[in-house]
Design a protein around this motif. Structure first.
Motif, PDB file in Angstrom:
ATOM      1  N   TYR A 205       0.857  -1.191   0.000  1.00 33.03           N
ATOM      2  CA  TYR A 205       0.000   0.000   0.000  1.00 33.03           C
ATOM      3  C   TYR A 205       0.884   1.228   0.000  1.00 33.03           C
ATOM      4  CZ  TYR A 205      -2.892   3.849   1.549  1.00 33.03           C
ATOM      5  OH  TYR A 205      -3.527   5.074   1.611  1.00 33.03           O
ATOM      6  N   ARG A 206       0.499   2.191  -0.847  1.00 30.02           N
ATOM      7  CA  ARG A 206       1.258   3.443  -0.944  1.00 30.02           C
ATOM      8  C   ARG A 206       0.268   4.571  -1.145  1.00 30.02           C
ATOM      9  NH1 ARG A 206       4.391   7.442  -1.291  1.00 30.02           N
ATOM     10  NH2 ARG A 206       5.768   7.872  -3.060  1.00 30.02           N
ATOM     11  N   TYR A 207       0.429   5.660  -0.377  1.00 30.48           N
ATOM     12  CA  TYR A 207      -0.325   6.882  -0.674  1.00 30.48           C
ATOM     13  C   TYR A 207       0.629   7.800  -1.422  1.00 30.48           C
ATOM     14  CZ  TYR A 207      -2.896  11.202  -0.442  1.00 30.48           C
ATOM     15  OH  TYR A 207      -3.565  12.351  -0.790  1.00 30.48           O
ATOM     16  N   LEU A 208       0.283   8.110  -2.673  1.00 32.61           N
ATOM     17  CA  LEU A 208       1.152   8.957  -3.495  1.00 32.61           C
ATOM     18  C   LEU A 208       0.695  10.404  -3.441  1.00 32.61           C
ATOM     19  CD1 LEU A 208       3.340   9.268  -5.809  1.00 32.61           C
ATOM     20  CD2 LEU A 208       1.426   9.032  -7.391  1.00 32.61           C
ATOM     21  N   PHE A 209       1.631  11.297  -3.144  1.00 35.13           N
ATOM     22  CA  PHE A 209       1.397  12.723  -3.379  1.00 35.13           C
ATOM     23  C   PHE A 209       2.244  13.078  -4.589  1.00 35.13           C
ATOM     24  CE2 PHE A 209       1.452  17.245  -2.905  1.00 35.13           C
ATOM     25  CZ  PHE A 209       0.227  17.534  -2.317  1.00 35.13           C
ATOM     26  N   MET A 210       1.582  13.395  -5.707  1.00 35.46           N
ATOM     27  CA  MET A 210       2.317  13.596  -6.959  1.00 35.46           C
ATOM     28  C   MET A 210       3.371  14.704  -6.833  1.00 35.46           C
ATOM     29  SD  MET A 210       1.102  16.759  -7.869  1.00 35.46           S
ATOM     30  CE  MET A 210       1.686  16.851  -9.537  1.00 35.46           C
ATOM     31  N   HIS A 211       4.377  14.673  -7.728  1.00 33.21           N
ATOM     32  CA  HIS A 211       5.354  15.762  -7.730  1.00 33.21           C
ATOM     33  C   HIS A 211       5.352  16.468  -9.082  1.00 33.21           C
ATOM     34  CE1 HIS A 211       7.690  12.243  -9.152  1.00 33.21           C
ATOM     35  NE2 HIS A 211       8.245  13.130  -9.965  1.00 33.21           N
TER      36      HIS A 211
END
Ligand SMILES: NC(=O)c1ccc[n+]([C@@H]2O[C@H](COP(=O)([O-])OP(=O)(O)OC[C@H]3O[C@@H](n4cnc5c(N)ncnc54)[C@H](OP(=O)(O)O)[C@@H]3O)[C@@H](O)[C@H]2O)c1
Length: 268
Positions: A205-211
């Motif tokens: 599981y990963r929560y991505l905050f885009m860059h």
């Protein structure tokens, strides 16, 4: 566009687009100063309003599918929120990567999601997909909450989940937000439940905050001009009607992106 001293990748008058980096987020303005590494020539086949629909949702979808889920030809991919800003671009990118795509949409978004290339559409208002789907290699969750909880039940062991709307975890703090260890520890605590769920299901599981990334925007512009991807625009509001734009956003169910322009005469 104007280039400042030391910026030499672009010349005045170039049609460019960009995603403002994290410290500059949170405002609407006619002018903004951005490092040239975060800028790209916008797709030649789009006008400014349509191109404005790409950076946030496009970078989010691209980085989730390519960098985190590592989608391959034939991957079985599940996307929640398929008719939204992120979902509409994620479906198209997944088809570019030749994945097999199942996406959720309420009835008003079904035709759109199919047209964008989804192989199967699940009406989440009628069907609990946790009971009807299984064996997915990867999932992009753009909804969070109970939807994310259900996603854990439809992946095969060894599968990957990336959420952009769920619970942030330590990697979000350290890798995406470049935050302190204290923030990472806080995210470790708040994500305990979701990480336990992942451990039990045998998935990551990963929560991505885009860059922000000019290179990724250049890649997306190429895909648009080659006909693989198009931004879906739900509606366009002039800056003077920005409360209406937010009201439309809050009611939910936008099909694609809600755009704000600086022109007073844009159609709402
Ligand atoms: N972490 C990041 O870097 C990042 C970047 C961009 C966006 N986001 C977040 O990602 C989320 C999605 O963004 P967006 O721009 O795609 O939003 P959006 O355009 O508002 O779309 C959200 C979609 O969610 C669907 N939906 C609502 N309730 C649902 C439910 N119970 N089950 C399944 N689907 C449901 C709606 O589908 P229907 O129309 O079919 O009802 C809608 O199309 C937002 O929370 C946003 O804040 C995060």
């Amino acid at each position: 566009m104007r280039a400042g001293p030391g910026a030499n990748r672009f010349t005045a008058g170039d049609r460019v687009y960009s995603r403002v980096d994290a410290p500059g987020l949170g405002a609407f303005a006619e002018f903004v100063c951005v490092p040239e590494e975060l800028v790209a020539l916008m797709p030649q086949s789009l006008g400014f309003a349509e191109a404005a629909g790409l950076p946030l949702a496009g970078l989010t979808a691209l980085q989730a599918l390519r960098d985190e889920l590592r989608i391959q030809p034939g991957s079985r991919l599940f996307i929640s929120g398929g008719a939204g800003g992120v979902g509409t671009l994620a479906i198209q990118l997944a088809k570019y990567y030749r994945a097999e795509v199942t996406a959720t949409a309420s009835p008003r978004g079904h035709a759109l999601v199919r047209e964008l290339g989804a192989d199967r559409v699940v009406d989440y208002t009628r069907e609990n997909f946790a009971h009807t789907l299984e064996g997915f290699d990867a999932a992009l969750d753009a909804v969070g909450g109970r939807t994310l909880t259900r996603v854990f039940r439809i992946l095969r062991r060894g599968g990957r989940i990336v959420s952009v709307a769920g619970i942030p975890e330590p990697k979000t703090a350290l890798q995406d937000l470049h935050a302190s260890r204290a923030v990472a520890i806080l995210f470790w605590v708040v994500s305990l439940g979701v990480r336990l769920r992942a451990w039990r299901a045998g998935v990551s599981y990963r929560y991505l905050f885009m860059h922000a990334s000019g290179d990724d925007l250049r890649f997306l512009a190429g895909l648009v001009d080659e006909g693989y991807v198009r931004p879906v625009v739900d509606s366009i509001y002039p800056l003077t009607q920005i409360p209406d734009a937010f009201a439309a956003l809050e009611t939910g169910g936008a099909k694609g992106k809600i755009i704000v322009t600086m022109d007073d005469d844009s159609p709402a």
